[in-house]
Design a protein around this motif. Structure first.
Motif, PDB file in Angstrom:
ATOM      1  N   GLY A 240       0.808  -1.211   0.000  1.00 39.20           N
ATOM      2  CA  GLY A 240       0.000   0.000   0.000  1.00 39.20           C
ATOM      3  C   GLY A 240       0.843   1.264   0.000  1.00 39.20           C
ATOM      4  N   PHE A 241       0.262   2.355  -0.528  1.00 36.11           N
ATOM      5  CA  PHE A 241       0.962   3.634  -0.622  1.00 36.11           C
ATOM      6  C   PHE A 241       0.008   4.770  -0.291  1.00 36.11           C
ATOM      7  N   PRO A 242       0.534   5.838   0.320  1.00 36.40           N
ATOM      8  CA  PRO A 242      -0.316   6.968   0.693  1.00 36.40           C
ATOM      9  C   PRO A 242      -0.716   7.831  -0.501  1.00 36.40           C
ATOM     10  N   GLN A 243       0.013   7.755  -1.591  1.00 36.64           N
ATOM     11  CA  GLN A 243      -0.247   8.600  -2.750  1.00 36.64           C
ATOM     12  C   GLN A 243      -0.237   7.775  -4.030  1.00 36.64           C
ATOM     13  N   ALA A 244      -1.077   8.200  -4.987  1.00 35.69           N
ATOM     14  CA  ALA A 244      -1.156   7.495  -6.261  1.00 35.69           C
ATOM     15  C   ALA A 244       0.164   7.573  -7.027  1.00 35.69           C
ATOM     16  N   SER A 245       0.852   8.699  -6.912  1.00 36.60           N
ATOM     17  CA  SER A 245       2.130   8.850  -7.609  1.00 36.60           C
ATOM     18  C   SER A 245       3.167   7.869  -7.085  1.00 36.60           C
ATOM     19  N   ALA A 246       3.139   7.592  -5.774  1.00 44.64           N
ATOM     20  CA  ALA A 246       4.072   6.632  -5.190  1.00 44.64           C
ATOM     21  C   ALA A 246       3.799   5.223  -5.697  1.00 44.64           C
ATOM     22  N   LEU A 247       2.519   4.896  -5.874  1.00 43.72           N
ATOM     23  CA  LEU A 247       2.149   3.590  -6.425  1.00 43.72           C
ATOM     24  C   LEU A 247       2.639   3.464  -7.866  1.00 43.72           C
ATOM     25  N   GLN A 248       2.479   4.536  -8.636  1.00 41.67           N
ATOM     26  CA  GLN A 248       2.915   4.514 -10.030  1.00 41.67           C
ATOM     27  C   GLN A 248       4.426   4.256 -10.134  1.00 41.67           C
ATOM     28  N   LYS A 249       5.207   4.872  -9.259  1.00 40.04           N
ATOM     29  CA  LYS A 249       6.656   4.644  -9.248  1.00 40.04           C
ATOM     30  C   LYS A 249       6.970   3.216  -8.823  1.00 40.04           C
ATOM     31  N   HIS A 250       6.217   2.710  -7.834  1.00 41.03           N
ATOM     32  CA  HIS A 250       6.466   1.351  -7.338  1.00 41.03           C
ATOM     33  C   HIS A 250       6.209   0.303  -8.411  1.00 41.03           C
ATOM     34  N   ARG A 251       5.214   0.512  -9.269  1.00 43.05           N
ATOM     35  CA  ARG A 251       4.889  -0.473 -10.317  1.00 43.05           C
ATOM     36  C   ARG A 251       6.095  -0.786 -11.198  1.00 43.05           C
ATOM     37  N   ARG A 252       7.012   0.175 -11.333  1.00 42.99           N
ATOM     38  CA  ARG A 252       8.195  -0.047 -12.177  1.00 42.99           C
ATOM     39  C   ARG A 252       9.104  -1.123 -11.602  1.00 42.99           C
ATOM     40  N   VAL A 253       8.974  -1.405 -10.300  1.00 44.81           N
ATOM     41  CA  VAL A 253       9.744  -2.490  -9.700  1.00 44.81           C
ATOM     42  C   VAL A 253       9.355  -3.813 -10.344  1.00 44.81           C
ATOM     43  N   HIS A 254       8.051  -3.978 -10.622  1.00 54.80           N
ATOM     44  CA  HIS A 254       7.554  -5.220 -11.216  1.00 54.80           C
ATOM     45  C   HIS A 254       7.747  -5.259 -12.728  1.00 54.80           C
ATOM     46  N   THR A 255       7.562  -4.136 -13.387  1.00 56.17           N
ATOM     47  CA  THR A 255       7.661  -4.103 -14.843  1.00 56.17           C
ATOM     48  C   THR A 255       9.098  -3.999 -15.334  1.00 56.17           C
ATOM     49  N   GLY A 256       9.995  -3.531 -14.461  1.00 52.70           N
ATOM     50  CA  GLY A 256      11.376  -3.326 -14.883  1.00 52.70           C
ATOM     51  C   GLY A 256      11.575  -2.075 -15.711  1.00 52.70           C
ATOM     52  N   ASP A 257      10.557  -1.232 -15.793  1.00 50.82           N
ATOM     53  CA  ASP A 257      10.627  -0.007 -16.593  1.00 50.82           C
ATOM     54  C   ASP A 257      11.584   0.991 -15.944  1.00 50.82           C
ATOM     55  N   ARG A 258      12.533   1.500 -16.715  1.00 51.42           N
ATOM     56  CA  ARG A 258      13.497   2.492 -16.231  1.00 51.42           C
ATOM     57  C   ARG A 258      13.578   3.611 -17.268  1.00 51.42           C
ATOM     58  N   PRO A 259      12.609   4.541 -17.221  1.00 46.58           N
ATOM     59  CA  PRO A 259      12.475   5.526 -18.298  1.00 46.58           C
ATOM     60  C   PRO A 259      13.448   6.693 -18.238  1.00 46.58           C
TER      61      PRO A 259
ATOM     62  N   GLU B 201      24.842   6.348 -19.958  1.00 46.50           N
ATOM     63  CA  GLU B 201      23.742   5.518 -20.444  1.00 46.50           C
ATOM     64  C   GLU B 201      23.091   4.660 -19.355  1.00 46.50           C
ATOM     65  N   LYS B 202      23.392   4.929 -18.095  1.00 47.07           N
ATOM     66  CA  LYS B 202      22.729   4.216 -17.019  1.00 47.07           C
ATOM     67  C   LYS B 202      21.273   4.664 -16.931  1.00 47.07           C
ATOM     68  N   THR B 203      20.377   3.741 -16.611  1.00 47.49           N
ATOM     69  CA  THR B 203      18.953   4.049 -16.560  1.00 47.49           C
ATOM     70  C   THR B 203      18.427   3.948 -15.131  1.00 47.49           C
ATOM     71  N   PHE B 204      17.314   4.661 -14.870  1.00 45.16           N
ATOM     72  CA  PHE B 204      16.734   4.717 -13.534  1.00 45.16           C
ATOM     73  C   PHE B 204      15.211   4.665 -13.627  1.00 45.16           C
ATOM     74  N   SER B 205      14.607   4.179 -12.576  1.00 43.11           N
ATOM     75  CA  SER B 205      13.151   4.090 -12.530  1.00 43.11           C
ATOM     76  C   SER B 205      12.516   5.375 -12.003  1.00 43.11           C
ATOM     77  N   ARG B 206      13.318   6.252 -11.378  1.00 39.49           N
ATOM     78  CA  ARG B 206      12.788   7.497 -10.816  1.00 39.49           C
ATOM     79  C   ARG B 206      13.638   8.680 -11.253  1.00 39.49           C
ATOM     80  N   SER B 207      12.974   9.795 -11.477  1.00 39.48           N
ATOM     81  CA  SER B 207      13.683  10.990 -11.935  1.00 39.48           C
ATOM     82  C   SER B 207      14.638  11.510 -10.870  1.00 39.48           C
ATOM     83  N   GLU B 208      14.252  11.388  -9.586  1.00 36.12           N
ATOM     84  CA  GLU B 208      15.122  11.880  -8.521  1.00 36.12           C
ATOM     85  C   GLU B 208      16.398  11.051  -8.405  1.00 36.12           C
ATOM     86  N   HIS B 209      16.311   9.760  -8.765  1.00 39.43           N
ATOM     87  CA  HIS B 209      17.514   8.933  -8.769  1.00 39.43           C
ATOM     88  C   HIS B 209      18.470   9.369  -9.875  1.00 39.43           C
TER      89      HIS B 209
END
Length: 381
Positions: free
Chosen positions: A81-100, A107-115
């Motif tokens: 569970g997450f307190p915010q919808a945006s946090a859930l959206q970021k967490h989903r990338r853990v399962h999908t492997g998406d690193r946009p 050329e290193k990739t990250f799942s979050r802009s702050e990273h």
């Protein structure tokens, strides 16, 4: 319920009228008033617990869940569970492997802009977080927070707060690390490859595995130009140039440039074969050997030749097969160029026929092995 404080800045318009009426006011005074108005606008909605200010009421409501512990947004994959919808959206990338988010330098990739933002400071050398006591600077705010405890005498939370595995008692600094570690014990592998259906316990392993199918090799050796799929493979490769082999066997003094190579080597002394086939009980000293062995039972032949569409159980067999195609093509070119190459071509053709006979015999041996295993199962029943 926690109190919600709403600050409405009613004096904004009056300040604007005063500034318009005073035509003799200095420019500096007008700039100061505008900055003050902007600051008040940002703090219009204020948290009654920590006094943090927000420009919109919706942001304040989302922030309040950090105090109440309410987590209404649930992950449909793992139930977290997450307190915010945006946090859930970021967490989903853990399962999908998406690193946009992609570093334009390495050329290193990250799942979050702050990273990505934090990573970019490795290249720029920027250290925006400065200690107001000793002026030491840091790339990340977390580094500054830890440093300040040296001055305040506050104990480091990483030393007092630990997340411990209930199975093997291993400690972790973050609960997310513990969650990932637990999959080792549960056997859960939620990350599935869309090319071959192989599953993994870590999203990072899936990302690296995909490169086998795509051929991507993002890590480049600047000394010899060779490319690698994994960063650690590049680091190990560089030891070839330096000649370093820091991992030494205590039994025979043989040295290796990777700790994993040393671990596998030690099994040649101990005879340990930790990877066991659940179908026939055969054991192996490498997980890759077990994976290849399982294809005997499943009949899977995941490696396909793009020239003749023949399939193979092992990548090495496919590579050897493709070399025979290349040899045949080169032999044909030689026939056209020089008559003397006919003898060589005939010899190569004979070798090719023998190789194909060996390949066919290997297929027959596999079929016989499967039949033997099936017969053993029937005898057991």
């Amino acid at each position: 319920m926690y109190p919600l404080t709403c600050i409405v800045n009613s004096d904004l318009n009056s300040q604007g009228l005063e500034s318009n009426g005073d035509s003799k006011g200095s420019d500096d005074a007008q700039i100061a008033q505008e900055e003050k108005r902007d600051e008040k606008k940002q703090s219009r909605f204020q948290c009654g617990v920590c006094t943090k200010g927000f420009h919109y009421a919706s942001l304040l409501r989302g922030h309040m869940r950090t105090h109440t512990g309410d987590k209404p947004y649930k992950c449909e994959t793992c139930g977290r569970g997450f307190p915010q919808a945006s946090a859930l959206q970021k967490h989903r990338r853990v399962h999908t492997g998406d690193r946009p988010y992609h570093c334009t330098v390495c050329e290193k990739t990250f799942s979050r802009s702050e990273h990505l933002t934090a990573h970019s400071r490795v290249h720029t050398g920027e250290k925006p977080y400065k200690c107001d006591i000793c002026e030491k600077a840091f790339k990340q705010s977390s580094g500054l927070k830890r440093h300040k405890r040296i001055h305040t005498g506050e104990p480091d939370r990483t030393e007092t707060i630990r997340y411990t595995c209930g199975v093997c008692s291993r400690d972790f600094q973050y609960v997310s690390q513990l969650g990932a570690h637990m999959r080792i014990h549960t056997g859960e592998k939620p990350f599935e490859c869309e090319f071959c259906d192989r599953t993994f316990s870590q999203s990072g392993d899936l990302i690296c595995h995909r490169r086998i199918h795509t051929g991507e090799k993002p890590y480049h050796c600047e000394l010899c130009g060779k490319y690698f799929r994994r960063r650690q493979h590049l680091a190990s490769h560089k030891m070839i140039h330096s000649g370093r082999k820091p991992y030494k066997c205590e039994m025979c003094s043989k040295a290796f440039n990777q700790s994993s190579s040393l671990k596998m080597h030690i099994r040649t002394h101990t005879g340990v074969k930790p990877y066991t086939c659940e179908v026939c009980g055969k054991a192996f000293n490498r997980s890759s050997n077990l994976y290849t062995h399982k294809t005997i039972h499943t009949g899977e032949r995941p490696f396909k030749c793009d020239l003749c569409l023949k399939t193979f159980r092992q990548l090495s067999n496919l590579q050897a097969h493709q070399k025979r195609h290349a040899a045949r093509s080169n032999a044909c070119k030689g026939d056209e160029e020089d008559l003397e190459n006919k003898k060589t071509t005939q010899a190569e053709s004979t070798d090719l026929e023998k190789s194909e006979e060996i390949e066919e015999s290997e297929d027959i041996e596999e079929t016989e092995l499967i039949n033997e295993l099936d017969q053993e199962k029937l005898e057991d029943t």
